[in-house]
Scaffold this motif. Sequence first.
Motif, PDB file in Angstrom:
ATOM      1  N   ASP A 276     -22.584  -7.520 -25.992  1.00 31.64           N
ATOM      2  CA  ASP A 276     -23.006  -6.806 -27.192  1.00 31.64           C
ATOM      3  C   ASP A 276     -24.052  -5.742 -26.884  1.00 31.64           C
ATOM      4  O   ASP A 276     -24.554  -5.083 -27.796  1.00 31.64           O
ATOM      5  CB  ASP A 276     -23.549  -7.789 -28.234  1.00 31.64           C
ATOM      6  N   ARG A 277     -24.376  -5.544 -25.594  1.00 28.62           N
ATOM      7  CA  ARG A 277     -25.304  -4.483 -25.181  1.00 28.62           C
ATOM      8  C   ARG A 277     -24.566  -3.278 -24.621  1.00 28.62           C
ATOM      9  O   ARG A 277     -25.168  -2.422 -23.983  1.00 28.62           O
ATOM     10  CB  ARG A 277     -26.279  -5.020 -24.129  1.00 28.62           C
TER      11      ARG A 277
ATOM     12  N   PRO B 109     -26.599 -13.836 -23.531  1.00 28.79           N
ATOM     13  CA  PRO B 109     -27.652 -12.958 -22.976  1.00 28.79           C
ATOM     14  C   PRO B 109     -28.265 -13.514 -21.702  1.00 28.79           C
ATOM     15  O   PRO B 109     -29.275 -12.996 -21.225  1.00 28.79           O
ATOM     16  CB  PRO B 109     -28.682 -12.923 -24.112  1.00 28.79           C
ATOM     17  N   ALA B 110     -27.680 -14.569 -21.135  1.00 25.45           N
ATOM     18  CA  ALA B 110     -28.289 -15.254 -19.991  1.00 25.45           C
ATOM     19  C   ALA B 110     -28.247 -14.387 -18.741  1.00 25.45           C
ATOM     20  O   ALA B 110     -27.406 -13.503 -18.580  1.00 25.45           O
ATOM     21  CB  ALA B 110     -27.562 -16.582 -19.740  1.00 25.45           C
TER      22      ALA B 110
ATOM     23  N   GLY C 185     -30.800  -3.087 -23.079  1.00 23.20           N
ATOM     24  CA  GLY C 185     -29.560  -3.044 -22.318  1.00 23.20           C
ATOM     25  C   GLY C 185     -29.583  -4.010 -21.145  1.00 23.20           C
ATOM     26  O   GLY C 185     -30.088  -5.129 -21.248  1.00 23.20           O
ATOM     27  N   THR C 186     -29.042  -3.553 -20.014  1.00 21.46           N
ATOM     28  CA  THR C 186     -28.868  -4.412 -18.843  1.00 21.46           C
ATOM     29  C   THR C 186     -29.522  -3.767 -17.627  1.00 21.46           C
ATOM     30  O   THR C 186     -29.390  -2.556 -17.413  1.00 21.46           O
ATOM     31  CB  THR C 186     -27.373  -4.637 -18.556  1.00 21.46           C
ATOM     32  N   LEU C 187     -30.218  -4.570 -16.827  1.00 26.68           N
ATOM     33  CA  LEU C 187     -30.802  -4.119 -15.564  1.00 26.68           C
ATOM     34  C   LEU C 187     -30.079  -4.852 -14.433  1.00 26.68           C
ATOM     35  O   LEU C 187     -30.091  -6.085 -14.365  1.00 26.68           O
ATOM     36  CB  LEU C 187     -32.303  -4.430 -15.521  1.00 26.68           C
ATOM     37  N   PHE C 188     -29.412  -4.078 -13.559  1.00 26.12           N
ATOM     38  CA  PHE C 188     -28.649  -4.643 -12.441  1.00 26.12           C
ATOM     39  C   PHE C 188     -29.490  -4.522 -11.179  1.00 26.12           C
ATOM     40  O   PHE C 188     -29.751  -3.424 -10.693  1.00 26.12           O
ATOM     41  CB  PHE C 188     -27.327  -3.909 -12.289  1.00 26.12           C
TER      42      PHE C 188
END
Length: 687
Positions: free
Chosen positions: A414-415, A389-390, A463-466
């Motif tokens: 896994d997100r 998760p880094a 989730g993920t923020l780009f």
Amino acid sequence: MHVVIVGAGQGGCRWMEALSDHAEVEIDAVVDRREDAPGVHLAREKGIRVARDYRRVFAELPAPVDVVLEVTGDPDVYRDLMRLAPEATVISGPALRFFTLFLDDKMTLIRRLQAQRRELERVVEATHDGMVGVDHTGRIVLCNAAAERLLGLPRDQVLGRPVQEVIPNTRLAEVLAHGREELNQVQKLGDTEIVTNRVPLFDDEGRIVGVIATFRDVTELRALAAEVTNLREVQTLLEAIIQSTQDAISVVDKDGRGLLINPAYTRLTGLRPEQVLNQPADVDIAEGESMHLRVLRTGQPVRNVPMKVGPMRREVLVDVAPILVGGELRGSVGVIHDVSEIKRLTEELERANKLIRTMQAKYTFDEIVGQSPAIALAVEQARRAAETPATVLLRGESGTGKELFAHAIHNASDRRYRPFVRVNCAALSDSLLESELFGYEEGAFTGARKGGKRGLFEEASGGTLFLDEIGEMSVATQAKLLRALQEREILRVGGTRTIPVDVRVIAATHVNLEQAVAEGRFREDLYYRLNVIPIVIPPLRYRLEDIEALALHIIQRQNQAYGRNVTAISRAAVELLQQYGWPGNVRELENTIGRAMIHMRYNETVLEAHHLPVLHRAPAPLAASTGQTASAWPPLPEGTLAEQLRAAERAAIERALRASGGNKTEAARRLGISVRSLYYKLKAPSP
């Protein structure tokens, strides 16, 4: 009859549902190569054997198979099944699709009839009156809960018995014989006095098929009569209910004039009682026909009629029913439902769904083309980063594919089933970027949306923020981003309450962050917070051996866009591409191949060197790339020094844009300014 179903998709599910409860059918197995096929789960729920290989099923089944339903539609599977089960009847997919039409109609009709029956049973059970029904032989076929209470017998001791055995003094047999209804008859039922109605039932040909009796304890009727005598109290209670309900209610008399409205009606329409009472029924209509007048004209109720009411033209749905007293029409009552709020919420939901559809990562590691050591190392680092998760920092020149890597990392983590939110930090002003990232509360600034707005950190939670072009972010916004990364919580603009967020951040930049830290343009603490897993994406000039594979991949994608059928690229063309420096990296390569394909003839299938633009030399200096030499710049216009400076700046920007193929990020890099400054200068009026 032993049946095997091959194919567990939607068609297989329908056939399983239709056959699994049939008394003469035994489904021996359901076969599908996919473990996640919907029919596989349904078969397991029903206790039916599930397999992935139909050949093994036919070899292991103890009993011969009578029918094989081939639901895959694959002709090869059908021929194989014909060979494996020569004694069975094998029905092919096309034939099953034909029969599925009838099966769907049958299942739909069955479900509709079952729903109607359940609805009828609920009505019968819910009624307070006892109900007993007999068939044409005089045997009891219906007994509801109220009848059980009045008879003092459980239902299972009543159904199927002759009615005279259960109710000795009944007259249902007489009604069954003469076929005439008997209404409001007083009768003794044990020690209880009841009032009953006996109604015969006829079929379409007029033959009597049964009798229904409804009955009620007289004591209840006497209690009801006592309540009716106190009509004023009942009327007062009814008016209190109407006045307190949240539904807007309007009542008119038989002449169509306003008789009664409640406060909810006033709030909805904006009309005061004196503007409505004793006025024509259409006084509140802003758009549409008065449903009160239609009901008074036809005597039939109407439901869910859209219209607009009141001075504010509120959108509503109207239900209106006639008021009948002793069979005489005395007026109508309408209930008005405000749909403007529902419409607003629906539009907001659609916007949210649209936003969710944009919050999906599109690419995976399989779409990163290249086998060179440089790109292989970057992919390996990214794959390992995806397992953690880094925070990831993607570094590389413009056009190298940093966003592609961000998508791939999210989809491999896994997100992957959670949101993927992208924001270009260079394309937004400081204040707008802050409100987009962290959201804002109602009234935080002029024009703030009512109720506030969730920020992208909240939208991406889980989730993920780009964060693309993070090197262009202002120092003030960097401080808030650092807090969000360290504390895993954000504070909306204008807010006082912190909001916890669970976001995995992937940042990307082409800026030399170490130099930016040294110059004070980038916070050192944020740099170390972002630089947990740095991944350097190599420029194209460091991986020239990948150009052929990249070119073929680009050609495959561009064929459909440009209506071409290019299948290969010549060795000479590859060598020519490998001799170029590619300052725009993969993006420039894609544009170059796209231009070459546009100029190819429709019957040409191989991209040759002569199709390519002039690339047989290294990228020319900035001035030469525009077709001019440094000593041959166009003369500046006459005017003040400020005007000449603006003209020179505009000319330099135009040359940089042409040299970078229109890529504003690359043009800003060449000019040594930020992308935000470039956008500002482009919007400035020409001298």
